[in-house]
Design an enzyme around this catalytic site. Structure first.
Site, PDB file in Angstrom:
ATOM      1  N   GLY A   1      38.830  40.960  36.472  1.00 33.90           N
ATOM      2  CA  GLY A   1      39.188  42.162  35.732  1.00 33.90           C
ATOM      3  C   GLY A   1      39.924  41.849  34.445  1.00 33.90           C
ATOM      4  N   ASP A   2      40.801  40.835  34.485  1.00 32.35           N
ATOM      5  CA  ASP A   2      41.512  40.419  33.278  1.00 32.35           C
ATOM      6  C   ASP A   2      40.544  39.837  32.260  1.00 32.35           C
ATOM      7  OD1 ASP A   2      44.307  40.950  34.129  1.00 32.35           O
ATOM      8  OD2 ASP A   2      43.846  39.436  35.633  1.00 32.35           O
ATOM      9  N   CYS A   3      39.563  39.058  32.743  1.00 29.34           N
ATOM     10  CA  CYS A   3      38.553  38.495  31.838  1.00 29.34           C
ATOM     11  C   CYS A   3      37.746  39.617  31.191  1.00 29.34           C
ATOM     12  CB  CYS A   3      37.644  37.555  32.616  1.00 29.34           C
ATOM     13  SG  CYS A   3      36.326  36.824  31.625  1.00 29.34           S
TER      14      CYS A   3
END
Length: 483
Positions: free
Chosen positions: A252-254
């Site tokens: 999700g951060d990527c």
């Protein structure tokens, strides 16, 4: 690349720790596995991971976050040194530490420790946000975004802002370019049950209206990302390019970091999401946040791809009036539904198959468990395209389509639109390719009658049967030796 203006990440940093090992026996004093440790890795998590990922290509990144005087905060500073510039808020307390214990690559337990409250930001935070090329808010529910909210609201109207929300965090500031909840967060933030694309499309529209956001992209893991706009309209689904297997931690951060970076480069939201879905799939395949190579050098996501097991593909052989190619298609749809699978359908003339068609069909097939193509008959195509068409009869067009690995069956319709055929097939998802449009697809109303969802998929520009036919005619007419 390096830009004069930085990408600014605002949010909660954590310290993530992975204790890896093997478990071959149980403890003698309790029915618990004994893990023989083989590796112990620590890395920034949350907004720290998002900032590091955004800076992988040499981009100038500033991270606005709360750090304290504790060992975990110092470990984050060391890991991010040389990668991103830190603008710190005071942290009252200690930085959260999340420890995963893994055996054979699979998590056994997670242990959470620590936690603090961010203090008041200074003028440096306001200044760096005013100079930002784009802003990513990585909200992990620990209130860094709340402390900086007034500054974020001041820049949202003129700077591309991506907000990665958290159920325990605050609502995004009005005017966000994109908000990126995952499936679980969208369910927690909205009422209503269901895991269908239609359910997530409704949640996305509801959240876009509630948050006054230009768009909400719900990340759906193996199904990709679903982009919804405020009000009515057909959402765009961006499926992953392939099935990604690996550790999804940090995907999700990527996704959010790639989206913000693409917007900073001037990409449209639809283009940014295509890039983000592909990057998240690659990130998961490479081992996710636990990949040691991610932290080896400063130059150093709800993703994944694919559908479930595929049913036997219909041969699509035969020719004739409407439905002659459809008997197998109808039986296939019933079999897939009976086992709880997802039936996907798309439609068109497919007079000359080209790269745009192939890309659309491959993407559509990855959405569900079978793909049925609703094909215009010769008479229907002629009425739609005019004299000289079709270039190929329906039997030939169907045979070419069913030879593709992405197509499971073909059904031919005689009418001007596939609406009557859709009422017989009752697919769960109806796919159309093209530029994103806020206009509702004509077939969307039919799909809603049985709980299905119409979606738009990204389409490969510059390819069309008409352009190919004109090019071929021009080439045939050119003098010999000049074609």
């Amino acid at each position: 690349m390096t830009t004069a203006k930085p990408l600014v990440v605002v949010g909660d940093v954590l310290l993530d720790e992975d204790i890896e090992g093997v478990a071959t026996r149980l403890s003698p004093d309790a029915p618990a596995p004994v893990v023989d440790v083989t590796a112990d890795r620590r890395r920034p998590g949350g907004a720290g991971l998002a900032a590091a990922l955004a800076a992988r290509d040499g981009r100038a990144v500033v991270l606005v976050t709360a750090l304290g005087d504790d060992p975990a905060s110092d470990a984050v500073r060391r890991a991010l040194r040389g990668r991103v510039r830190l603008v710190e808020l005071p942290l009252h307390g200690t930085l959260p530490v999340k420890t995963r214990v893994l055996a054979g690559g699979r998590p056994l337990v997670r242990i959470d420790r620590g936690g603090g409250t961010p203090g008041t930001p200074d003028d440096q935070v306001r200044d760096v946000l005013e100079r930002a090329h784009a802003v990513l808010v990585a909200d992990y529910g620990r209130h860094t975004a709340r402390a900086v909210r007034a500054h974020l609201a001041a820049v949202a109207s003129r700077t591309p802002l991506v907000w990665d929300p958290h159920p325990k965090g605050d609502a995004p500031v009005p005017g966000a370019r994109l908000v990126t909840p995952n499936a679980a967060e969208a369910r927690a933030l909205c009422t209503g049950d269901g895991d269908s694309l239609r359910a997530y499309a409704e949640r996305g529209r509801e959240l876009a209206d509630r948050w006054q956001a230009a768009g909400v992209a719900v990340t759906l893991g193996a199904r990709g990302a679903l982009l919804a706009r405020p009000g009515t309209g057909t959402p765009m689904l961006v499926p992953p390019p392939y099935r990604a297997t690996g550790d999804p931690c940090g995907a999700g951060d990527c996704f959010a970091a790639t989206t913000a970076a693409a917007l900073a480069d001037g990409a449209l939201p639809e283009e940014a999401l295509q890039r983000a879905v592909a990057e998240a799939a690659e990130f998961v395949s490479a081992g996710g946040a636990g990949n040691p190579g991610l932290w080896c050098t400063a130059s150093g996501a709800d993703a994944g791809a694919g559908a479930g097991s595929r049913p036997t593909r219909s041969s699509g052989s035969g020719s004739g009036p409407s439905g002659a190619f459809g008997a197998d298609a109808f039986a296939l749809a019933e079999r897939v539904r009976a086992r709880g699978g997802t039936v996907v359908a798309t439609g068109g003339c497919f007079d000359l198959l080209h790269a745009g068609h192939v890309g659309l069909l491959e993407s559509a097939r990855r959405i569900g468990d079978c793909l049925i193509v609703c094909l215009n008959s010769d008479a229907s195509l002629a009425r739609r395209k005019g004299p000289g068409r079709p270039l190929n009869p329906a039997a030939d067009r169907a045979r070419v389509l069913t030879a593709l690995g992405s197509v499971d069956a073909v059904a031919v319709f005689e009418e001007d639109t596939p609406e009557a055929l859709l009422h017989r097939l009752r697919p769960d998802v109806w796919v159309k390719g093209g530029d994103y449009s806020v206009q509702d697809l004509p077939e969307a109303r039919a799909l809603r009658a049985w709980g299905g969802q119409a979606v738009v998929l990204p389409y490969l520009d510059g390819r069309s049967t008409t352009l190919l036919a004109r090019r071929a005619a021009a080439s045939a007419a050119a003098p010999e030796g000049r074609s």
